[in-house]
Design a protein around this motif. Structure first.
Motif, PDB file in Angstrom:
ATOM      1  N   ILE A   1     -33.073 196.115  52.396  1.00 19.06           N
ATOM      2  CA  ILE A   1     -33.810 196.789  51.440  1.00 19.06           C
ATOM      3  C   ILE A   1     -34.691 195.914  50.843  1.00 19.06           C
ATOM      4  CG2 ILE A   1     -33.561 198.083  49.510  1.00 19.06           C
ATOM      5  CD1 ILE A   1     -30.748 198.824  50.043  1.00 19.06           C
ATOM      6  N   PRO A   2     -35.902 195.963  50.726  1.00 14.15           N
ATOM      7  CA  PRO A   2     -36.619 197.078  51.223  1.00 14.15           C
ATOM      8  C   PRO A   2     -37.078 197.142  52.823  1.00 14.15           C
ATOM      9  CG  PRO A   2     -38.121 195.624  50.277  1.00 14.15           C
ATOM     10  CD  PRO A   2     -36.839 195.232  50.105  1.00 14.15           C
ATOM     11  N   GLY A   3     -37.851 198.317  53.209  1.00  4.00           N
ATOM     12  CA  GLY A   3     -37.952 198.523  54.657  1.00  4.00           C
ATOM     13  C   GLY A   3     -38.952 197.523  55.054  1.00  4.00           C
ATOM     14  N   ASN A   4     -39.689 196.929  54.354  1.00  6.65           N
ATOM     15  CA  ASN A   4     -40.713 195.974  54.743  1.00  6.65           C
ATOM     16  C   ASN A   4     -40.520 194.660  54.480  1.00  6.65           C
ATOM     17  OD1 ASN A   4     -42.696 198.532  54.113  1.00  6.65           O
ATOM     18  ND2 ASN A   4     -43.284 197.517  55.793  1.00  6.65           N
ATOM     19  N   GLY A   5     -40.536 193.751  55.308  1.00  4.47           N
ATOM     20  CA  GLY A   5     -40.136 192.385  55.204  1.00  4.47           C
ATOM     21  C   GLY A   5     -40.217 191.515  56.472  1.00  4.47           C
ATOM     22  N   PRO A   6     -39.623 190.454  56.321  1.00  2.97           N
ATOM     23  CA  PRO A   6     -39.833 189.669  57.712  1.00  2.97           C
ATOM     24  C   PRO A   6     -39.301 190.294  58.923  1.00  2.97           C
ATOM     25  CG  PRO A   6     -38.733 188.342  55.921  1.00  2.97           C
ATOM     26  CD  PRO A   6     -38.909 189.540  55.707  1.00  2.97           C
ATOM     27  N   SER A   7     -40.111 189.983  59.997  1.00  2.00           N
ATOM     28  CA  SER A   7     -39.528 190.607  61.273  1.00  2.00           C
ATOM     29  C   SER A   7     -38.216 190.288  61.704  1.00  2.00           C
ATOM     30  CB  SER A   7     -40.666 190.255  62.518  1.00  2.00           C
ATOM     31  OG  SER A   7     -40.260 189.699  63.543  1.00  2.00           O
ATOM     32  N   GLY A   8     -37.458 190.903  62.698  1.00  4.14           N
ATOM     33  CA  GLY A   8     -36.215 190.513  63.313  1.00  4.14           C
ATOM     34  C   GLY A   8     -36.159 190.634  64.616  1.00  4.14           C
ATOM     35  N   ASP A   9     -37.562 189.772  65.106  1.00  4.05           N
ATOM     36  CA  ASP A   9     -37.878 189.548  66.481  1.00  4.05           C
ATOM     37  C   ASP A   9     -36.788 188.400  66.790  1.00  4.05           C
ATOM     38  OD1 ASP A   9     -40.001 191.205  66.377  1.00  4.05           O
ATOM     39  OD2 ASP A   9     -41.522 189.781  66.379  1.00  4.05           O
ATOM     40  N   ALA A  10     -36.771 188.298  68.330  1.00  8.75           N
ATOM     41  CA  ALA A  10     -35.747 187.325  68.682  1.00  8.75           C
ATOM     42  C   ALA A  10     -36.664 186.434  69.591  1.00  8.75           C
ATOM     43  CB  ALA A  10     -34.951 187.964  69.726  1.00  8.75           C
ATOM     44  N   PRO A  11     -36.809 185.124  69.058  1.00 10.12           N
ATOM     45  CA  PRO A  11     -37.700 184.087  69.832  1.00 10.12           C
ATOM     46  C   PRO A  11     -36.725 183.294  70.468  1.00 10.12           C
ATOM     47  CG  PRO A  11     -37.477 183.508  67.247  1.00 10.12           C
ATOM     48  CD  PRO A  11     -36.582 184.752  67.741  1.00 10.12           C
ATOM     49  N   ALA A  12     -37.407 182.425  71.373  1.00 16.04           N
ATOM     50  CA  ALA A  12     -36.855 181.229  72.139  1.00 16.04           C
ATOM     51  C   ALA A  12     -37.737 179.987  71.707  1.00 16.04           C
ATOM     52  CB  ALA A  12     -36.778 181.627  73.606  1.00 16.04           C
ATOM     53  N   TRP A  13     -37.022 178.886  71.710  1.00 18.12           N
ATOM     54  CA  TRP A  13     -37.433 177.580  71.255  1.00 18.12           C
ATOM     55  C   TRP A  13     -37.254 176.609  72.409  1.00 18.12           C
ATOM     56  CZ3 TRP A  13     -40.223 178.356  66.911  1.00 18.12           C
ATOM     57  CH2 TRP A  13     -39.737 179.387  66.049  1.00 18.12           C
TER      58      TRP A  13
ATOM     59  N   SER B   1     -45.608 198.603  60.766  1.00 15.15           N
ATOM     60  CA  SER B   1     -46.143 197.104  60.200  1.00 15.15           C
ATOM     61  C   SER B   1     -45.247 196.603  59.285  1.00 15.15           C
ATOM     62  CB  SER B   1     -47.500 197.341  59.500  1.00 15.15           C
ATOM     63  OG  SER B   1     -47.874 196.289  58.790  1.00 15.15           O
ATOM     64  N   ASP B   2     -44.827 195.349  59.620  1.00 11.76           N
ATOM     65  CA  ASP B   2     -43.758 194.464  58.686  1.00 11.76           C
ATOM     66  C   ASP B   2     -42.413 195.194  58.489  1.00 11.76           C
ATOM     67  OD1 ASP B   2     -45.713 192.382  58.222  1.00 11.76           O
ATOM     68  OD2 ASP B   2     -46.448 193.349  56.331  1.00 11.76           O
ATOM     69  N   ARG B   3     -42.205 195.956  59.506  1.00 12.84           N
ATOM     70  CA  ARG B   3     -40.841 196.621  59.295  1.00 12.84           C
ATOM     71  C   ARG B   3     -39.649 195.777  59.775  1.00 12.84           C
ATOM     72  NH1 ARG B   3     -39.075 200.276  57.176  1.00 12.84           N
ATOM     73  NH2 ARG B   3     -41.057 201.533  57.582  1.00 12.84           N
TER      74      ARG B   3
ATOM     75  N   TRP C   1     -37.461 205.204  55.685  1.00 13.82           N
ATOM     76  CA  TRP C   1     -38.453 205.230  54.516  1.00 13.82           C
ATOM     77  C   TRP C   1     -39.336 204.231  54.458  1.00 13.82           C
ATOM     78  CZ3 TRP C   1     -35.587 206.942  49.539  1.00 13.82           C
ATOM     79  CH2 TRP C   1     -35.299 208.304  49.243  1.00 13.82           C
ATOM     80  N   GLN C   2     -40.564 204.462  54.144  1.00  9.48           N
ATOM     81  CA  GLN C   2     -41.479 203.364  53.789  1.00  9.48           C
ATOM     82  C   GLN C   2     -41.798 203.091  52.300  1.00  9.48           C
ATOM     83  OE1 GLN C   2     -42.616 201.839  56.076  1.00  9.48           O
ATOM     84  NE2 GLN C   2     -44.660 200.818  55.340  1.00  9.48           N
ATOM     85  N   TYR C   3     -41.697 201.999  51.731  1.00  5.83           N
ATOM     86  CA  TYR C   3     -41.677 201.817  50.553  1.00  5.83           C
ATOM     87  C   TYR C   3     -42.896 201.078  50.155  1.00  5.83           C
ATOM     88  CZ  TYR C   3     -37.165 203.376  49.462  1.00  5.83           C
ATOM     89  OH  TYR C   3     -36.065 204.450  49.301  1.00  5.83           O
ATOM     90  N   ARG C   4     -43.351 201.384  49.058  1.00 10.37           N
ATOM     91  CA  ARG C   4     -44.472 200.454  48.397  1.00 10.37           C
ATOM     92  C   ARG C   4     -43.889 199.370  47.262  1.00 10.37           C
ATOM     93  NH1 ARG C   4     -46.780 204.994  45.310  1.00 10.37           N
ATOM     94  NH2 ARG C   4     -46.939 206.504  47.160  1.00 10.37           N
ATOM     95  N   SER C   5     -44.497 198.563  46.796  1.00 10.04           N
ATOM     96  CA  SER C   5     -44.092 197.485  45.681  1.00 10.04           C
ATOM     97  C   SER C   5     -43.206 198.202  44.865  1.00 10.04           C
ATOM     98  CB  SER C   5     -45.015 196.770  45.243  1.00 10.04           C
ATOM     99  OG  SER C   5     -46.164 197.346  44.500  1.00 10.04           O
ATOM    100  N   GLY C   6     -42.142 197.644  44.161  1.00  8.56           N
ATOM    101  CA  GLY C   6     -41.296 198.225  43.226  1.00  8.56           C
ATOM    102  C   GLY C   6     -40.382 199.294  44.002  1.00  8.56           C
TER     103      GLY C   6
END
Length: 156
Positions: free
Chosen positions: A65-77, A108-110, A142-147
């Motif tokens: 929570i909220p629904g927008n934020g850092p991506s949960g992608d799976a990277p390799a280094w 976007s930014d999910r 659900w898509q959220y705005r700020s607040g």
């Protein structure tokens, strides 16, 4: 090793000291490029990296929570340099198959679509298995705005 605050650290097994040629003096900031727009949101590692050949695969622990934020992608280094080598996008980008299943700008930014537990590698066949969580908000999207004001309301 990975940390809860989003760092990948390379240590010399004999001395316990940071390895200078890896990332920035032994440390890769995993938040960089992923959580830049969300500096106060959760992003870190909950499970250890998995090593396959010269790659360290990492997962992420992101907020629900909220629904927008850092991506949960799976990277390799790269295990020697700490450079980003490969990324699996858990939410398909516009040029990738599956992107058309997301309405409007909901991809976007999910956040939430993360690999937050152990990664498994089939070394014989060169296959990585990723357990991917559901997108935030779980099952509904659900898509959220700020607040945290809902853009759609549930019927009464």
């Amino acid at each position: 090793m990975g940390t809860a605050d989003g760092r990948l650290i390379a240590l010399n097994a004999k001395t316990g000291k940071l390895i200078p040629g890896f990332g920035n003096e032994g440390v890769v900031n995993l938040r960089s490029g992923v959580a830049d727009n969300y500096p106060n949101n959760q992003y870190g590692l909950e499970s250890p990296p998995v090593i396959y050949r010269d790659l360290a695969f990492t997962c992420s622990n992101v907020q629900e929570i909220p629904g927008n934020g850092p991506s949960g992608d799976a990277p390799a280094w790269n295990v020697l340099s700490g450079k980003l080598t490969w990324t699996f996008h858990t939410v398909a980008r516009s040029e990738e198959p599956g992107h058309d299943t997301w309405e409007d700008e909901s991809a976007s930014d999910r956040s939430g679509t993360n690999v937050w537990r152990f990664i498994t590698v089939d070394a014989k066949n060169g296959i990585i298995f990723l357990q991917i969580g559901s997108p935030s908000y779980d099952f509904y999207g659900w898509q959220y705005r700020s607040g945290c004001e809902a853009t759609r309301r549930l019927p009464h």
